[in-house]
Motif scaffolding. Structure first.
Motif, short mmCIF file in Angstrom:
data_model
loop_
_atom_site.label_atom_id
_atom_site.label_comp_id
_atom_site.label_asym_id
_atom_site.label_seq_id
_atom_site.Cartn_x
_atom_site.Cartn_y
_atom_site.Cartn_z
N UNK A 213 34.41 52.22 50.49
CA UNK A 213 34.32 51.09 49.56
C UNK A 213 35.50 51.07 48.59
N UNK A 214 35.94 52.23 48.14
CA UNK A 214 37.02 52.29 47.15
C UNK A 214 38.35 51.85 47.75
N UNK A 215 38.60 52.19 49.00
CA UNK A 215 39.85 51.79 49.64
C UNK A 215 39.88 50.28 49.86
N UNK A 216 38.73 49.70 50.20
CA UNK A 216 38.67 48.25 50.39
C UNK A 216 39.02 47.52 49.09
N UNK A 217 38.45 47.96 47.97
CA UNK A 217 38.76 47.33 46.68
C UNK A 217 40.21 47.58 46.27
N UNK A 218 40.70 48.77 46.53
CA UNK A 218 42.08 49.14 46.21
C UNK A 218 43.08 48.24 46.94
N UNK A 219 42.82 47.94 48.20
CA UNK A 219 43.73 47.11 48.98
C UNK A 219 43.81 45.68 48.44
N UNK A 220 42.70 45.19 47.87
CA UNK A 220 42.73 43.85 47.27
C UNK A 220 43.73 43.81 46.13
N UNK A 221 43.79 44.89 45.35
CA UNK A 221 44.68 44.93 44.19
C UNK A 221 46.15 45.04 44.61
N UNK A 222 46.46 45.96 45.52
CA UNK A 222 47.87 46.26 45.81
C UNK A 222 48.51 45.31 46.82
N UNK A 223 47.72 44.68 47.67
CA UNK A 223 48.31 43.82 48.70
C UNK A 223 48.31 42.35 48.32
N UNK A 224 47.48 41.95 47.35
CA UNK A 224 47.44 40.54 46.95
C UNK A 224 47.50 40.40 45.42
N UNK A 225 48.48 41.06 44.78
CA UNK A 225 48.52 40.99 43.31
C UNK A 225 48.92 39.64 42.77
N UNK A 226 49.72 38.84 43.52
CA UNK A 226 50.22 37.56 43.03
C UNK A 226 49.36 36.40 43.50
N UNK A 227 48.90 36.49 44.75
CA UNK A 227 48.13 35.39 45.31
C UNK A 227 46.73 35.32 44.71
N UNK A 228 46.20 36.48 44.35
CA UNK A 228 44.84 36.51 43.82
C UNK A 228 44.88 36.19 42.33
#
Length: 474
Positions: A454-469
């Protein structure tokens, strides 16, 4: 260097100077450095200049990195080895496990105010104060009882919260200074500095655990244990000397208007503003997504320090061999930190390296779930050594990449960001130690695996989509 280059160099480090002062009173954020340059004599404003001899590889900040790394190496080769043995040496009524649980509970609570203490003391003085708790804890182990271990554990939790926020702040500012001096990107400098620091730091597990292995293996009697603690107090002394040699950042980058010693109104406003920003970070959206990963780092540390040493190594090989296996773990952690730091250059590389470490630890957890009992033979010893190596590699990726990530995402709230890490990490470690005597090993392994995914899934949201999100932006 041209006048324009001088101004650019100072602008690049303005936040560093404003964020860390070694004076003994509170301070405020300095105004634009360009304005300071215009209203003051240029000779009175220190500038980080790049000489031809630097060549992008050396600056005065590198010396600070080495002093900090050596200090933590000697301090934590003592503390780390004792922590690994704590739950196995002091088994009466669970004194060892309870001490560690209270230590991390105290660290959790104290981390709420630790950024304020670091800003007040300055990062160097905060590091020196933070070391005092480790002295007290090691000394208490010479005469272990509920009356010595519990107070020492609570005090160590308080000082450790200050030490680790100060370390993260000092290292980030040193990396930014190095980047400005050598004309390299801050992300690269932060990744490299964290890799080198954590590589040296992780080697404490090798040296400290080999010392404990030798003394406990060949000095089985109680005096051997006391001798071990005395040797570690000597190591603490060396580490403290290296900490004394650190340069205050205020000494390196000291400019701007005078500190507000007498303006109590402005000081009070600043103090309230700083405390407010520290607690506000608890609800910042990127941080909320990272919390699970911060929690996992605490759970995985509790597993290797407690479950692995107490429930797996000790029953099969005895307490004396804890040091040997953990030394192998430390060597893998040290090498992994150096490699991870070298290749950490931005958010994409941080994502790739962290995922590799997560996959490695997930495989280890599944192996431990399938095979929980080991025999005192070389086959099982080699298997445990291999699993310790894999776990060390995973730990290295989390330490280096999270440190770099927080430095990149929160350049203006470095102290508060690292405090959040210690809050959630230490809370998870404390909870894991408390729960370890009430929950079976298989359940703990499955819970750890679930939190990791679960932590890796949330982490990837932050680092891979910092501008689009867009909803992540605070």
């Amino acid at each position: 260097m041209s006048n324009r280059s001088d101004i650019i160099a100072i602008e690049a480090v303005s936040e560093v100077a404003a964020a860390d002062s070694e004076d003994d009173s509170f301070f405020h954020r300095s105004p634009s450095v360009v304005e300071a340059w215009q209203r003051q004599d240029r000779d009175s404003v220190p500038v980080l200049r790049r000489s031809d001899s630097m060549d992008g590889n050396w600056s005065p900040a590198v010396r600070d990195l080495h002093m900090l790394s050596l200090s933590f190496l000697f301090v934590f080769l003592a503390y780390g080895a004792i922590q690994n043995l704590e739950s196995s040496l002091h088994v009466t009524d669970g004194l060892g496990s309870t001490s560690l649980a209270l230590l991390y509970l105290s660290l959790t609570i104290s981390s709420l105010g630790s950024p304020f203490m670091v800003m007040w003391l300055g990062s160097k003085n905060a590091i020196l104060f933070g070391l005092s708790g480790y002295w007290a804890f090691i000394a208490a182990n010479i005469f272990p009882s509920w009356y010595t271990m519990i107070p020492a554990s609570v005090f160590l939790g308080f000082t450790a919260s200050i030490l680790w926020v100060a370390e993260g702040t000092y290292l980030t500012f040193a990396a930014k200074s190095h980047a400005a001096a050598c004309n390299i990107t801050e992300a690269t400098a932060i990744g490299t500095f964290n890799g080198q620091f954590w590589g040296v730091f992780a080697s404490n597990q090798v040296v400290g655990n080999l010392i404990s292995l030798a003394l406990l293996q060949f000095e089985k009697a109680t005096p051997g244990t006391v001798q071990l603690f005395i040797v570690f107090l000597g190591s603490m002394t060396v580490g403290t000397v290296f900490a004394l040699l650190l340069r205050p950042h205020g000494q390196i980058l000291k400019f701007g208007p005078p500190l507000l010693r007498s303006d109590s109104v402005n000081s009070a406003i600043y103090n309230r503003s700083f405390v407010k920003s520290t607690f506000a970070l608890l609800f910042e959206k990127k941080m909320l997504l990272l919390i699970l990963l911060l929690v996992y780092t605490g759970l995985q540390q509790a597993f290797i320090w407690g479950d692995f040493t107490r429930d797996i190594i000790t029953p099969a090989f005895g307490v004396s061999w804890v040091g040997g296996v953990m030394a192998i773990y430390g060597a893998a952690d040290a090498i992994g930190s150096l490699v991870a730091g070298k290749y950490s250059t931005g958010l994409v590389s941080i994502a790739i390296i962290t995922c590799a470490g997560a996959i490695t630890q997930a495989l280890v957890l599944m192996i431990f779930f399938c095979k929980q009992e080991y025999m005192a033979g070389w086959t099982d010893y080699m298997l445990l050594a291999g699993l310790a190596i894999a776990w060390g590699v995973g730990d290295a990726t989390f330490n280096t990449q999270i440190s770099a990530l927080l430095g990149i995402l929160y350049p203006n709230d470095t102290e508060a960001a690292f405090a959040q890490w210690k809050i959630w990490q230490s809370a998870a470690t404390s909870a894991a130690f408390f729960a370890s005597t009430h929950i079976d090993l298989a359940t703990r392994l499955l819970s750890l695996l679930g939190v990791l995914v679960a932590s890796i899934a949330a982490f990837l949201v932050v680092v891979l989509r910092p501008d689009r999100t867009h909803w992540l932006k605070s």
